[in-house]
Design a protein around this motif. Structure first.
Motif, PDB file in Angstrom:
ATOM      1  N   GLY A 228      -4.218  11.828 -17.515  1.00  0.00           N
ATOM      2  CA  GLY A 228      -2.799  11.501 -17.328  1.00  0.00           C
ATOM      3  C   GLY A 228      -2.626  10.021 -17.015  1.00  0.00           C
ATOM      4  N   ALA A 229      -1.380   9.554 -17.148  1.00  0.00           N
ATOM      5  CA  ALA A 229      -1.101   8.123 -17.052  1.00  0.00           C
ATOM      6  C   ALA A 229      -1.461   7.527 -15.688  1.00  0.00           C
ATOM      7  CB  ALA A 229       0.374   7.878 -17.349  1.00  0.00           C
ATOM      8  N   LEU A 230      -1.274   8.303 -14.625  1.00  0.00           N
ATOM      9  CA  LEU A 230      -1.534   7.759 -13.292  1.00  0.00           C
ATOM     10  C   LEU A 230      -3.022   7.416 -13.119  1.00  0.00           C
ATOM     11  CD1 LEU A 230       0.024   7.169 -10.654  1.00  0.00           C
ATOM     12  CD2 LEU A 230      -0.571   9.439  -9.870  1.00  0.00           C
ATOM     13  N   ARG A 231      -3.879   8.340 -13.542  1.00  0.00           N
ATOM     14  CA  ARG A 231      -5.317   8.064 -13.431  1.00  0.00           C
ATOM     15  C   ARG A 231      -5.770   7.068 -14.499  1.00  0.00           C
ATOM     16  NH1 ARG A 231      -5.611  13.846 -12.569  1.00  0.00           N
ATOM     17  NH2 ARG A 231      -6.522  14.301 -10.544  1.00  0.00           N
ATOM     18  N   ASP A 232      -5.230   7.214 -15.708  1.00  0.00           N
ATOM     19  CA  ASP A 232      -5.717   6.447 -16.851  1.00  0.00           C
ATOM     20  C   ASP A 232      -5.336   4.970 -16.759  1.00  0.00           C
ATOM     21  OD1 ASP A 232      -6.961   6.397 -19.484  1.00  0.00           O
ATOM     22  OD2 ASP A 232      -4.958   6.062 -20.296  1.00  0.00           O
ATOM     23  N   MET A 233      -4.143   4.679 -16.250  1.00  0.00           N
ATOM     24  CA  MET A 233      -3.655   3.292 -16.277  1.00  0.00           C
ATOM     25  C   MET A 233      -3.309   2.725 -14.899  1.00  0.00           C
ATOM     26  SD  MET A 233      -3.558   2.097 -19.421  1.00  0.00           S
ATOM     27  CE  MET A 233      -2.422   0.712 -19.366  1.00  0.00           C
ATOM     28  N   ASN A 236      -6.245   2.057 -11.933  1.00  0.00           N
ATOM     29  CA  ASN A 236      -7.157   0.945 -12.216  1.00  0.00           C
ATOM     30  C   ASN A 236      -6.379  -0.298 -12.680  1.00  0.00           C
ATOM     31  OD1 ASN A 236      -6.631   1.960 -14.990  1.00  0.00           O
ATOM     32  ND2 ASN A 236      -8.077   3.542 -14.371  1.00  0.00           N
ATOM     33  N   HIS A 237      -5.943  -0.276 -13.958  1.00  0.00           N
ATOM     34  CA  HIS A 237      -5.397  -1.502 -14.555  1.00  0.00           C
ATOM     35  C   HIS A 237      -4.154  -2.031 -13.829  1.00  0.00           C
ATOM     36  CE1 HIS A 237      -8.203  -0.298 -17.508  1.00  0.00           C
ATOM     37  NE2 HIS A 237      -7.427   0.469 -18.226  1.00  0.00           N
ATOM     38  N   LEU A 238      -3.180  -1.146 -13.593  1.00  0.00           N
ATOM     39  CA  LEU A 238      -1.924  -1.657 -13.022  1.00  0.00           C
ATOM     40  C   LEU A 238      -2.101  -2.080 -11.569  1.00  0.00           C
ATOM     41  CD1 LEU A 238       0.991   0.368 -14.632  1.00  0.00           C
ATOM     42  CD2 LEU A 238      -0.077  -1.724 -15.298  1.00  0.00           C
ATOM     43  N   LEU A 239      -2.922  -1.340 -10.821  1.00  0.00           N
ATOM     44  CA  LEU A 239      -3.132  -1.770  -9.424  1.00  0.00           C
ATOM     45  C   LEU A 239      -3.933  -3.075  -9.379  1.00  0.00           C
ATOM     46  CD1 LEU A 239      -3.600   1.530  -7.374  1.00  0.00           C
ATOM     47  CD2 LEU A 239      -1.570   0.099  -7.646  1.00  0.00           C
ATOM     48  N   GLN A 240      -4.796  -3.298 -10.361  1.00  0.00           N
ATOM     49  CA  GLN A 240      -5.487  -4.594 -10.405  1.00  0.00           C
ATOM     50  C   GLN A 240      -4.478  -5.716 -10.657  1.00  0.00           C
ATOM     51  OE1 GLN A 240      -8.472  -5.536  -9.653  1.00  0.00           O
ATOM     52  NE2 GLN A 240      -9.479  -3.554  -9.426  1.00  0.00           N
ATOM     53  N   ILE A 241      -3.512  -5.449 -11.532  1.00  0.00           N
ATOM     54  CA  ILE A 241      -2.487  -6.486 -11.766  1.00  0.00           C
ATOM     55  C   ILE A 241      -1.683  -6.712 -10.480  1.00  0.00           C
ATOM     56  CG2 ILE A 241      -0.405  -7.084 -13.071  1.00  0.00           C
ATOM     57  CD1 ILE A 241      -1.535  -5.620 -15.457  1.00  0.00           C
ATOM     58  N   VAL A 242      -1.331  -5.611  -9.809  1.00  0.00           N
ATOM     59  CA  VAL A 242      -0.603  -5.751  -8.535  1.00  0.00           C
ATOM     60  C   VAL A 242      -1.417  -6.642  -7.582  1.00  0.00           C
ATOM     61  CG1 VAL A 242       0.178  -4.519  -6.458  1.00  0.00           C
ATOM     62  CG2 VAL A 242       0.625  -3.542  -8.715  1.00  0.00           C
ATOM     63  N   PHE A 266      -5.144  -3.819  -1.271  1.00  0.00           N
ATOM     64  CA  PHE A 266      -5.118  -2.365  -1.514  1.00  0.00           C
ATOM     65  C   PHE A 266      -4.934  -1.596  -0.203  1.00  0.00           C
ATOM     66  CE2 PHE A 266      -7.760  -3.188  -5.543  1.00  0.00           C
ATOM     67  CZ  PHE A 266      -6.636  -3.138  -6.348  1.00  0.00           C
ATOM     68  N   LYS A 267      -5.540  -2.123   0.856  1.00  0.00           N
ATOM     69  CA  LYS A 267      -5.401  -1.454   2.162  1.00  0.00           C
ATOM     70  C   LYS A 267      -3.953  -1.513   2.656  1.00  0.00           C
ATOM     71  CE  LYS A 267     -10.070  -2.140   3.983  1.00  0.00           C
ATOM     72  NZ  LYS A 267     -10.602  -1.053   4.763  1.00  0.00           N
ATOM     73  N   LEU A 431     -15.099 -10.449 -11.929  1.00  0.00           N
ATOM     74  CA  LEU A 431     -14.094  -9.703 -12.701  1.00  0.00           C
ATOM     75  C   LEU A 431     -14.427  -8.211 -12.786  1.00  0.00           C
ATOM     76  CD1 LEU A 431     -13.453 -12.277 -15.580  1.00  0.00           C
ATOM     77  CD2 LEU A 431     -12.217 -11.986 -13.433  1.00  0.00           C
ATOM     78  N   TYR A 432     -15.253  -7.751 -11.896  1.00  0.00           N
ATOM     79  CA  TYR A 432     -15.552  -6.316 -11.828  1.00  0.00           C
ATOM     80  C   TYR A 432     -15.009  -5.765 -10.515  1.00  0.00           C
ATOM     81  CZ  TYR A 432     -18.572  -6.590 -15.906  1.00  0.00           C
ATOM     82  OH  TYR A 432     -19.041  -6.749 -17.181  1.00  0.00           O
ATOM     83  N   ALA A 433     -14.705  -4.457 -10.530  1.00  0.00           N
ATOM     84  CA  ALA A 433     -14.112  -3.856  -9.331  1.00  0.00           C
ATOM     85  C   ALA A 433     -15.208  -3.480  -8.334  1.00  0.00           C
ATOM     86  CB  ALA A 433     -13.315  -2.625  -9.725  1.00  0.00           C
ATOM     87  N   ARG A 434     -14.965  -3.762  -7.058  1.00  0.00           N
ATOM     88  CA  ARG A 434     -15.957  -3.412  -6.034  1.00  0.00           C
ATOM     89  C   ARG A 434     -15.714  -1.981  -5.569  1.00  0.00           C
ATOM     90  NH1 ARG A 434     -16.199  -7.820  -1.419  1.00  0.00           N
ATOM     91  NH2 ARG A 434     -14.710  -6.445  -0.397  1.00  0.00           N
ATOM     92  N   GLY A 435     -16.803  -1.304  -5.147  1.00  0.00           N
ATOM     93  CA  GLY A 435     -16.721   0.104  -4.775  1.00  0.00           C
ATOM     94  C   GLY A 435     -15.632   0.400  -3.749  1.00  0.00           C
ATOM     95  N   ASP A 436     -15.541  -0.436  -2.705  1.00  0.00           N
ATOM     96  CA  ASP A 436     -14.567  -0.149  -1.642  1.00  0.00           C
ATOM     97  C   ASP A 436     -13.136  -0.260  -2.160  1.00  0.00           C
ATOM     98  OD1 ASP A 436     -14.799  -2.882  -1.941  1.00  0.00           O
ATOM     99  OD2 ASP A 436     -15.363  -3.308   0.127  1.00  0.00           O
ATOM    100  N   SER A 437     -12.902  -1.209  -3.083  1.00  0.00           N
ATOM    101  CA  SER A 437     -11.551  -1.381  -3.637  1.00  0.00           C
ATOM    102  C   SER A 437     -11.156  -0.201  -4.503  1.00  0.00           C
ATOM    103  CB  SER A 437     -11.495  -2.608  -4.544  1.00  0.00           C
ATOM    104  OG  SER A 437     -11.307  -3.747  -3.802  1.00  0.00           O
ATOM    105  N   VAL A 438     -12.113   0.290  -5.267  1.00  0.00           N
ATOM    106  CA  VAL A 438     -11.809   1.429  -6.139  1.00  0.00           C
ATOM    107  C   VAL A 438     -11.405   2.625  -5.268  1.00  0.00           C
ATOM    108  CG1 VAL A 438     -12.772   3.034  -7.821  1.00  0.00           C
ATOM    109  CG2 VAL A 438     -13.363   0.624  -7.947  1.00  0.00           C
ATOM    110  N   GLU A 439     -12.126   2.810  -4.169  1.00  0.00           N
ATOM    111  CA  GLU A 439     -11.788   3.936  -3.271  1.00  0.00           C
ATOM    112  C   GLU A 439     -10.394   3.747  -2.684  1.00  0.00           C
ATOM    113  OE1 GLU A 439     -14.871   4.620  -0.374  1.00  0.00           O
ATOM    114  OE2 GLU A 439     -16.430   4.677  -1.917  1.00  0.00           O
ATOM    115  N   GLU A 440     -10.063   2.503  -2.290  1.00  0.00           N
ATOM    116  CA  GLU A 440      -8.730   2.243  -1.708  1.00  0.00           C
ATOM    117  C   GLU A 440      -7.631   2.513  -2.730  1.00  0.00           C
ATOM    118  OE1 GLU A 440      -7.392   1.625   1.278  1.00  0.00           O
ATOM    119  OE2 GLU A 440      -9.400   1.906   2.082  1.00  0.00           O
TER     120      GLU A 440
END
Ligand SMILES: NC(=O)C1=CN([C@@H]2O[C@H](COP(=O)(O)OP(=O)(O)OC[C@H]3O[C@@H](n4cnc5c(N)ncnc54)[C@H](OP(=O)(O)O)[C@@H]3O)[C@@H](O)[C@H]2O)C=CC1
Ligand SMILES: O=C1O[C@H](COP(=O)(O)O)[C@@H](O)[C@H](O)[C@H]1O
Length: 500
Positions: A228-233, A236-242, A266-267, A431-440
């Motif tokens: 679904g769009a929330l998980r797919d986009m 990851n992508h949109l929160l990185q832009i935020v 993210f926190k 330019l890669y996502a760190r583990g803690d950020s992905v969890e947040e």
């Protein structure tokens, strides 16, 4: 750059063929690869080296004849079943042979371009063969998306990976971070004296981020229906832009400093409570429509999708960032499939001046200054502001200053995957996502997913393919005369860009 072998697990798959191998070839053509370099493809399909080389070349027009033969000599292939521990000695032995033949010095980058259920298996088996660490050589692991399905699974994936690889060996791909214009958000903010002083709650009314796609789910229905769009986009992508738009200035432009600022951001995202999801999150699903004489299938008619699927192909959110800079400033994000055009953009709406001197002009009174950062396509920056119309009185008109990235250079602008692969090969994880950020990021998204799962009364709105999603998404935006910007239209140009 150090000599190395780039090992692609899932080399026979779609991503490897369409994105990874073309990106590596581009790097080769741009003379950015080390002299001693090889690619080892690994998957079950029974190719020989030659058959793999043929496969890479046949479907891909990107291969220029002159370079093709040289590049082909760097490609190797080992068929194994990655779920079988007993197959891994073959990978180790093959790598040792390539090291001897190509001088690649035992340095390996492993790229997992395989179904997510293999993300925990492959690293475990690599470790069993001592391929995860070696004194005097580097070993890196690149993980494709999706990184987890929710916060719990992301945490457990992190834990599993970190049993075999250190965090600084792990590279979590988010291809939006490889886009030049996403990186340029940081440059726009932090390399210019004019923007940053205004970049806060005192001057910004609200911020809107749109990532629209014209295509539907195509033949990825099987994957998409469980995502679904929330998980797919969004996660990851949109929160990185935020994060790029809203984070605090890092003390340095290095990986650690930038990634730490993103984590802080993210926190600070205020989670949307399950009870408020209906008010702050709109979900939609495209339904069939006729566009330009062609019938577009509804989502539930797509291959791999159930005819009672409740998966969202559109999502719009309103949320807040609870920190000093952004207190009280609403952020709006939306993404969807089968919208009228492909466009990703950030719109910063500045507050109106405190006192309207030129009351006669309706248009101006209703307009905030806007800074539009176009991520794709037609990458660039558009600033809207008021100017006096020549003549008597003070008639003010909104005008635009428009910068197009294409005017900056004729040079080849690297594809996201080119940039990201090159960085991993160099050992730069910025330019890669760190583990803690992905969890947040999952922490923010989880309550919305839970509310949708647990509360069937929350509406899933149908929207006809080719439209801007459910109309109710307009109600998310606060303020009388404010609505989502239409990326198809500019103020001073009456053309409809979606029709071009
Ligand atoms: N395609 C895309 O545009 C995108 C893909 N991704 C992610 O990239 C990953 C790969 O996607 P994609 O290429 O589309 O998927 P495909 O299904 O096209 O390819 C999967 C690959 O994995 C291999 N594979 C599957 N099972 C095994 C196994 N047991 N042992 C060895 N190899 C196996 C397949 O090869 P074989 O059958 O020969 O074994 C194939 O090479 C996924 O995680 C996806 O989410 C992310 C963003 C975009
Ligand atoms: O990761 C994904 O991104 C693409 C959109 O990427 P873009 O670079 O074309 O904007 C999206 O289509 C896909 O569903 C998603 O998995």
């Amino acid at each position: 750059m150090d000599p190395q072998v780039f090992v692609i697990f899932g080399a026979s798959g779609d991503l490897a063929k369409r994105k990874l191998l073309p990106a590596i070839y581009e790097l080769y053509c741009s003379n950015l690869l080390p002299e001693s370099f090889a690619v080892l493809g690994v998957s079950r399909t029974d190719y020989s080296d030659d058959a793999f080389r043929q496969e890479v070349f046949t479907d891909n027009e990107f291969i220029e004849d002159s370079k093709k033969q040289d590049f082909a000599q760097k490609l190797f292939y080992e068929p194994i079943d990655t779920l079988e521990a007993k197959d891994y000695p073959k990978v180790r032995q093959r790598l040792e042979k390539i090291d001897e033949q190509m001088g690649t010095s035992g340095n390996y980058v492993f790229y997992l371009s395989v179904p997510p259920r293999l993300y925990t298996e492959i690293p475990k088996y690599l470790a069993q063969e001592d391929l995860n660490k070696k004194e005097g050589s580097f070993r890196r692991l690149i993980i494709e998306k999706p990184f987890g399905y929710d916060m719990e699974s992301a945490q457990s994936l992190n834990k599993s990976l970190q049993q075999h690889f250190d965090e600084d060996q792990i590279y979590r791909i988010d291809h939006y971070l490889g886009k030049e214009t996403v990186q340029n958000l940081l440059v726009t903010r932090f390399a210019n004296g004019i923007f940053e002083p205004l970049w806060n709650r005192n001057y910004i009314h609200h911020i809107e981020i749109t990532s629209a796609e014209k295509i539907g789910v195509g033949d990825r229905g099987g994957y998409y229906d469980s995502s679904g769009a929330l998980r797919d986009m969004v996660q990851n992508h949109l929160l990185q832009i935020v994060a790029h738009v809203a984070m605090e200035p890092p003390i340095n432009a290095d990986a650690g400093s930038i990634r730490s600022e993103k984590l802080k951001l993210f926190k600070a995202l205020r989670p949307i409570a399950e009870s408020e999801v209906e008010q702050y999150a709109i979900r939609g699903q495209y339904i069939g429509a006729d566009i330009g004489g062609k019938h577009i299938k509804g989502y539930r008619e797509e291959k791999g999708v159930g005819d009672d699927s409740m998966t969202e192909t559109y999502v719009a959110l309103k949320f807040f960032i609870d920190n000093w800079r952004w207190a009280g400033v609403p952020f709006y994000i939306r993404t969807g499939k089968h919208l009228p055009t492909k466009a990703t953009e950030v719109v910063v709406y500045f507050k109106s001046p405190p006192h309207h001197l030129f009351r006669s002009n309706e248009e101006m009174m209703n307009m905030n200054n806007q800074l539009i950062m176009r991520i794709q396509p037609d990458e660039g920056l558009l600033l809207q502001f008021g100017m006096k119309v020549p003549g008597a009185g003070f008639n003010v008109k909104n005008v635009e200053m428009d910068f197009h990235y294409s005017d900056l250079t004729d040079a080849h602008v690297p594809e996201a995957y080119e940039r990201l692969i090159l960085d991993a090969m160099k050992g730069d994880a910025t330019l890669y996502a760190r583990g803690d950020s992905v969890e947040e990021a999952w922490r923010f998204v989880d309550p919305i997913l839970n509310a949708w799962k647990n509360n069937p009364d929350i509406k899933l709105y149908g929207y006809p393919a080719g439209t801007w999603g459910p109309d109710v998404a307009d109600n998310l935006i606060e303020g009388d005369r404010v609505s989502w910007r239409n990326p198809c239209r500019n103020l001073t140009d009456s053309r409809n860009f979606c029709e071009l």
